[in-house]
Design a protein around this motif. Structure first.
Motif, PDB file in Angstrom:
ATOM      1  N   HIS A  56       0.859  -1.195   0.000  1.00  0.00           N
ATOM      2  CA  HIS A  56       0.000   0.000   0.000  1.00  0.00           C
ATOM      3  C   HIS A  56       0.884   1.230   0.000  1.00  0.00           C
ATOM      4  O   HIS A  56       2.102   1.116   0.114  1.00  0.00           O
ATOM      5  N   HIS A  58       2.567   3.778   1.853  1.00  0.00           N
ATOM      6  CA  HIS A  58       2.950   3.879   3.272  1.00  0.00           C
ATOM      7  C   HIS A  58       2.997   5.333   3.731  1.00  0.00           C
ATOM      8  O   HIS A  58       3.363   6.226   2.960  1.00  0.00           O
ATOM      9  N   HIS A 112      -7.201   0.264   5.672  1.00  0.00           N
ATOM     10  CA  HIS A 112      -6.058   1.016   6.214  1.00  0.00           C
ATOM     11  C   HIS A 112      -5.680   2.112   5.208  1.00  0.00           C
ATOM     12  O   HIS A 112      -5.467   3.258   5.577  1.00  0.00           O
ATOM     13  N   ASP A 129      -0.391  -3.461   6.300  1.00  0.00           N
ATOM     14  CA  ASP A 129      -0.991  -3.002   7.552  1.00  0.00           C
ATOM     15  C   ASP A 129      -2.478  -3.363   7.626  1.00  0.00           C
ATOM     16  O   ASP A 129      -3.222  -2.851   8.445  1.00  0.00           O
TER      17      ASP A 129
HETATM   18 FE   LIG Z   1       0.654   1.635   6.486  1.00  0.00          FE
END
Ligand SMILES: [Fe+2]
Length: 235
Positions: A56, A58, A112, A129
């Motif tokens: 993803h 970050h 997330h 995450d």
């Molecule tokens: Fe993250």
């Protein structure tokens, strides 16, 4: 598929996966700060780096993906809806990437972040995450593009996966051992929840304990624009 976790310190986890016979490899969630170490390791192990994959966009560290892709010519792989620039290969549920004879599959798990995905090999699921080990629960949903209800709904995706897969997460406290998906179904408080209200409360409590993300104002724009800042305060 062979797998190694590469970071010696810190909470962020970076994984090297490779096919033993063809020596083709991929790095999952590399951290910019350690790119030199990763390159040394890949060279020492006589591996051929095919791709860097980010689970993803970050917010807590600068990804090493665009730097490694620029330096080596390997692909930078992300979910197709990501806002991040510099990606050279977009994936969706129908994508199958290969390292030699080994296959890599992808599942969208927004929550997330909107661009969060699972990376699945024959023996592992890399969760970023979206999911942590045991008491770690899941990642926070209060950062840019985070959505509580989407994360809760995305947890359903886990029921499509084999319980034998080893859950390789994006962060763990020092000393936490990786466990299978079956183990996490028994021990992760979020996976045991049956109603959304409990999940919202868990997120609220967790976010208030975590406080603000210290590197976000540097790391997030760097990752979205695929540019290393002129000054990185923590390096
Ligand atoms: Fe993250």
């Amino acid at each position: 598929m062979q797998m190694l976790q590469l970071n010696d310190s810190g909470w962020a986890k970076t994984y090297l996966i490779y096919d033993e016979s063809s020596r083709k490899s991929a790095i999952i969630d590399p951290v910019y700060d350690y790119v030199g170490n990763y390159m040394e390791k890949i060279s020492d192990m006589n591996l051929d780096l095919e791709m860097c994959i980010a689970t993803h966009t970050h917010a807590d560290h600068i990804t090493g993906c665009f730097t490694i892709a620029e330096n080596t010519g390997c692909d930078y792989v992300m979910w197709h809806s990501t806002p991040s620039l510099g990606v050279t290969k977009y994936v969706d549920e129908n994508s199958v990437l290969k390292l030699g004879s080994q296959e890599i599959n992808f599942y969208h798990v927004p929550g997330h972040t909107e661009d969060s995905m699972l990376i699945v090999t024959s023996e592992h699921v890399f969760t970023g995450d979206f999911l942590f080990t045991g008491e770690g629960g899941v990642g926070r949903d209060d950062l840019p593009s985070g959505r509580l209800k989407a994360h809760w709904d995305s947890l359903q995706v886990m029921s499509n996966l084999s319980g034998d897969l080893l859950v390789c997460t994006g962060h763990e406290a020092p000393g936490v051992e990786m466990q299978t998906l079956s183990w996490n179904n028994e021990h992760n408080p979020v996976l045991k929840m049956t109603n959304y209200e409990d999940y919202v409360k868990w997120q609220k409590d967790t976010v208030s304990q975590l406080g603000h993300v210290s590197k976000i104002k540097v790391a997030l724009p760097a990752n979205i624009f695929a540019e290393v800042p002129d000054e990185i305060p923590w390096l």
